[in-house]
Design a protein around this motif. Structure first.
Motif, PDB file in Angstrom:
ATOM      1  N   LYS A   1     -40.572  -7.500 -23.211  1.00 53.41           N
ATOM      2  CA  LYS A   1     -41.353  -8.212 -22.006  1.00 53.41           C
ATOM      3  C   LYS A   1     -40.903  -9.624 -22.108  1.00 53.41           C
ATOM      4  O   LYS A   1     -40.576 -10.445 -23.008  1.00 53.41           O
ATOM      5  N   ARG A   2     -40.521 -10.014 -20.655  1.00 51.88           N
ATOM      6  CA  ARG A   2     -40.255 -11.622 -20.475  1.00 51.88           C
ATOM      7  C   ARG A   2     -40.691 -11.574 -19.153  1.00 51.88           C
ATOM      8  O   ARG A   2     -40.815 -10.813 -18.312  1.00 51.88           O
ATOM      9  N   PRO A   3     -40.370 -13.003 -18.464  1.00 51.70           N
ATOM     10  CA  PRO A   3     -40.571 -13.325 -17.111  1.00 51.70           C
ATOM     11  C   PRO A   3     -39.745 -12.569 -16.140  1.00 51.70           C
ATOM     12  O   PRO A   3     -38.642 -12.254 -16.453  1.00 51.70           O
ATOM     13  N   ALA A   4     -40.226 -12.476 -14.921  1.00 51.38           N
ATOM     14  CA  ALA A   4     -39.334 -12.052 -13.823  1.00 51.38           C
ATOM     15  C   ALA A   4     -37.988 -12.581 -13.881  1.00 51.38           C
ATOM     16  O   ALA A   4     -38.088 -13.906 -14.063  1.00 51.38           O
ATOM     17  N   GLY A   5     -36.903 -12.061 -13.448  1.00 51.72           N
ATOM     18  CA  GLY A   5     -35.792 -12.727 -13.344  1.00 51.72           C
ATOM     19  C   GLY A   5     -34.726 -12.673 -14.576  1.00 51.72           C
ATOM     20  O   GLY A   5     -33.618 -12.761 -14.412  1.00 51.72           O
ATOM     21  N   TYR A   6     -35.292 -12.254 -15.535  1.00 54.57           N
ATOM     22  CA  TYR A   6     -34.409 -12.118 -16.741  1.00 54.57           C
ATOM     23  C   TYR A   6     -34.070 -10.432 -16.799  1.00 54.57           C
ATOM     24  O   TYR A   6     -35.025  -9.642 -17.242  1.00 54.57           O
ATOM     25  N   LEU A   7     -32.800 -10.257 -16.432  1.00 49.83           N
ATOM     26  CA  LEU A   7     -32.411  -8.685 -16.171  1.00 49.83           C
ATOM     27  C   LEU A   7     -31.432  -8.370 -17.283  1.00 49.83           C
ATOM     28  O   LEU A   7     -30.577  -9.080 -17.894  1.00 49.83           O
ATOM     29  N   CYS A   8     -31.540  -7.070 -17.463  1.00 48.52           N
ATOM     30  CA  CYS A   8     -30.516  -6.493 -18.556  1.00 48.52           C
ATOM     31  C   CYS A   8     -28.927  -6.558 -17.977  1.00 48.52           C
ATOM     32  O   CYS A   8     -28.742  -6.535 -16.608  1.00 48.52           O
ATOM     33  N   THR A   9     -28.455  -6.817 -18.719  1.00 45.27           N
ATOM     34  CA  THR A   9     -26.544  -7.152 -18.420  1.00 45.27           C
ATOM     35  C   THR A   9     -25.914  -6.985 -19.670  1.00 45.27           C
ATOM     36  O   THR A   9     -26.205  -7.234 -20.874  1.00 45.27           O
ATOM     37  N   ASP A  10     -24.525  -6.650 -19.335  1.00 39.95           N
ATOM     38  CA  ASP A  10     -23.384  -6.602 -20.405  1.00 39.95           C
ATOM     39  C   ASP A  10     -23.015  -7.916 -20.515  1.00 39.95           C
ATOM     40  O   ASP A  10     -22.038  -8.317 -19.838  1.00 39.95           O
ATOM     41  N   ILE A  11     -23.667  -8.875 -21.395  1.00 42.87           N
ATOM     42  CA  ILE A  11     -23.420 -10.367 -21.254  1.00 42.87           C
ATOM     43  C   ILE A  11     -21.990 -10.461 -21.693  1.00 42.87           C
ATOM     44  O   ILE A  11     -21.429 -11.606 -21.310  1.00 42.87           O
ATOM     45  N   ASP A  12     -21.499  -9.819 -22.784  1.00 43.31           N
ATOM     46  CA  ASP A  12     -20.394 -10.164 -23.206  1.00 43.31           C
ATOM     47  C   ASP A  12     -19.126  -9.219 -22.935  1.00 43.31           C
ATOM     48  O   ASP A  12     -18.255  -9.270 -23.574  1.00 43.31           O
ATOM     49  N   ILE A  13     -19.585  -8.528 -22.061  1.00 40.72           N
ATOM     50  CA  ILE A  13     -18.451  -7.680 -21.349  1.00 40.72           C
ATOM     51  C   ILE A  13     -17.912  -6.486 -22.392  1.00 40.72           C
ATOM     52  O   ILE A  13     -16.663  -6.320 -22.302  1.00 40.72           O
ATOM     53  N   ASP A  14     -18.520  -5.789 -23.202  1.00 45.10           N
ATOM     54  CA  ASP A  14     -18.359  -5.164 -24.431  1.00 45.10           C
ATOM     55  C   ASP A  14     -18.585  -3.748 -23.979  1.00 45.10           C
ATOM     56  O   ASP A  14     -18.389  -2.794 -24.896  1.00 45.10           O
ATOM     57  N   GLY A  15     -19.268  -3.286 -22.831  1.00 48.09           N
ATOM     58  CA  GLY A  15     -19.686  -2.146 -22.646  1.00 48.09           C
ATOM     59  C   GLY A  15     -20.974  -1.822 -22.916  1.00 48.09           C
ATOM     60  O   GLY A  15     -21.832  -0.849 -22.610  1.00 48.09           O
ATOM     61  N   ILE A  16     -21.695  -2.519 -24.097  1.00 46.79           N
ATOM     62  CA  ILE A  16     -23.344  -2.452 -24.492  1.00 46.79           C
ATOM     63  C   ILE A  16     -23.918  -3.303 -23.516  1.00 46.79           C
ATOM     64  O   ILE A  16     -23.719  -4.429 -23.619  1.00 46.79           O
TER      65      ILE A  16
END
Length: 436
Positions: free
Chosen positions: A278-293
């Motif tokens: 759980k976190r505030p709205a606007g913080y969404l999952c993403t592949d932050i380091d572009i490694d596929g995970i």
């Protein structure tokens, strides 16, 4: 046998559908897009067939955004045109969209089939193989109630055949089971009639229609699913990450397939780890380091701030699902307003804090000592500037680190030779990510 669409083109495409809907109705555009020469010829064929009083409908999301969609939907080598329209004046905007199939016959575009759609608007259109079947046309309809309904069609012998229908809030095609075939994925939140679930549609019933092959329950408290990301758990397990919104907070569920069955380990079972995401709205999952995970963001205050302090500055932790646990992979400073993320080096953990320079708007990192007031050793500052502001910053000792569209990202570090917390420009560059 109908031509098959390339599976590579539709694998792991859920991320394309996150946040893609328009804020207003495309049907209410003051001036429709200008038609190309080929579209004009197709439009003329439509008018010859159904009359002049038509209103075109444009898909609101997805890959195709035109009322004229060209695709090969039969066994012939050439594309057909699929046109979405409504007869003006018949329904005052409340009637069903119609689908007209227009084919090239003897070199001339000619309407060959007209079909009543199953909604008042078009959400999206997908062309794909489903399971082991030949190519299908999948249309997502918007209903007058605001809900959405998916219809899977085949086109054979000059006719559209409805193979499957169901409601959805998010829809896409992917190969979550890694078996070389694609499945239609339907996601829906809880409502009065049905429980929240994610469903795979792929197999065939005895009469040849498509059917659900797997389903898994989703968080019933989620009022809507605001982000869908496709990626991996670990290095080789395809998964779908679903961010659901509930009471102003976002939490994440992870869906993957085991022996043909869907699993949702964060929500179901004894672990029930969804609360840890759980976190505030606007913080969404993403592949932050572009490694596929895919990483799941959570937040925690920088040293010197408290959780309930109004002006607290938070670090964003990027977590992965590993061995049925939520494990922190990185800490970062994430600026949603300026669309960047700076991964904090591990030697900064717990010993570096951040403040906002009220005069410049820069985020400034300091060596933490006792409390914020005593934390005065500046380690680095980040500025986001447009082209007109950049020259002055460069003259003031800032260095350009990244650019994105009209925004330049610059950093400034002090020349302190004996401070191990000061970063090199290589470290800064490698840890700085522009969020697209």
């Amino acid at each position: 046998m109908k031509r098959k669409f390339s599976l590579a083109a539709i694998l792991l495409t859920a991320a394309l559908f996150a946040g893609c809907s328009f804020g207003g109705s495309v049907d209410l555009l003051l001036s429709p897009p200008r038609l190309s020469e080929e579209q004009s010829a197709v439009y003329d064929a439509l008018i010859r067939s159904v009359g002049k009083e038509v209103k075109l409908h444009y898909p609101r999301a997805g890959e195709y955004r035109s009322a004229f969609v060209f695709a090969n939907i039969d066994s012939e080598p050439d594309d057909e045109a699929v046109v979405f329209y409504e007869k003006s004046g018949e329904s005052e905007g409340g009637g069903n969209v119609r689908i007209n199939i227009i084919d090239r016959i003897d070199g001339k575009w000619t309407s060959v089939y007209d079909h009543a759609g199953a909604g008042t608007g078009i959400d999206r259109i997908i062309f794909s193989d489903i399971g082991s079947s030949a190519a299908s046309m999948i249309i997502g309809y918007t209903l007058i109630s605001g809900e959405k309904s998916a219809a899977v069609y085949s086109y054979d012998d000059g006719r559209l055949y409805t193979e499957f229908t169901d409601s959805y809030s998010n829809m896409f095609v992917t190969d979550i089971s890694k078996d070389g075939t694609a499945d239609l994925v339907l996601i829906r939140p809880e409502n009065q009639l049905r429980k929240a679930a994610m469903t795979l549609v792929s197999g065939r019933t005895d009469d040849g229609s498509f059917k659900e092959i797997a389903s898994v329950a989703l968080d019933r408290d989620a009022s809507e699913f605001v982000n869908i990301a496709s990626g991996y758990v670990g290095t080789d397990t395809p998964a779908i990450f679903i961010d659901g919104l509930s009471s102003g907070q976002v939490s994440t569920e992870i869906i993957y397939s085991v022996n043909g069955q869907l699993r949702n380990p964060l929500y179901l079972g004894e672990s029930a780890l969804i609360g840890n995401t759980k976190r505030p709205a606007g913080y969404l999952c993403t592949d932050i380091d572009i490694d596929g995970i895919i990483e799941i963001p959570t937040i925690s205050p920088f040293p010197g701030y408290s959780q309930d302090q109004r002006d607290s500055i938070y670090s964003t932790n990027w977590n992965i699902f590993d061995n049925y646990s939520i494990v922190k992979k990185y800490s970062s400073y994430y600026s949603a307003a300026n669309s960047y993320c700076f991964i904090l080096p591990s030697r900064w953990d717990g010993v570096v804090t951040a403040k906002i320079d009220s005069a410049t708007g820069d985020v400034v990192f300091y060596k933490f000592r006792i409390d914020l007031e005593n934390s005065t050793t500046e380690l680095m500052r980040i500025a986001a500037a447009d082209a007109s502001e950049t020259p002055a910053l460069l003259e003031d000792g800032y260095m350009l680190i990244k650019s994105n569209n009209n925004v330049n990202y610059l950093v400034k570090s002090p020349d302190i030779q004996d401070e191990p917390l000061v970063l090199t420009m290589t470290e800064i560059s490698n840890n700085f990510y522009v969020m697209i």
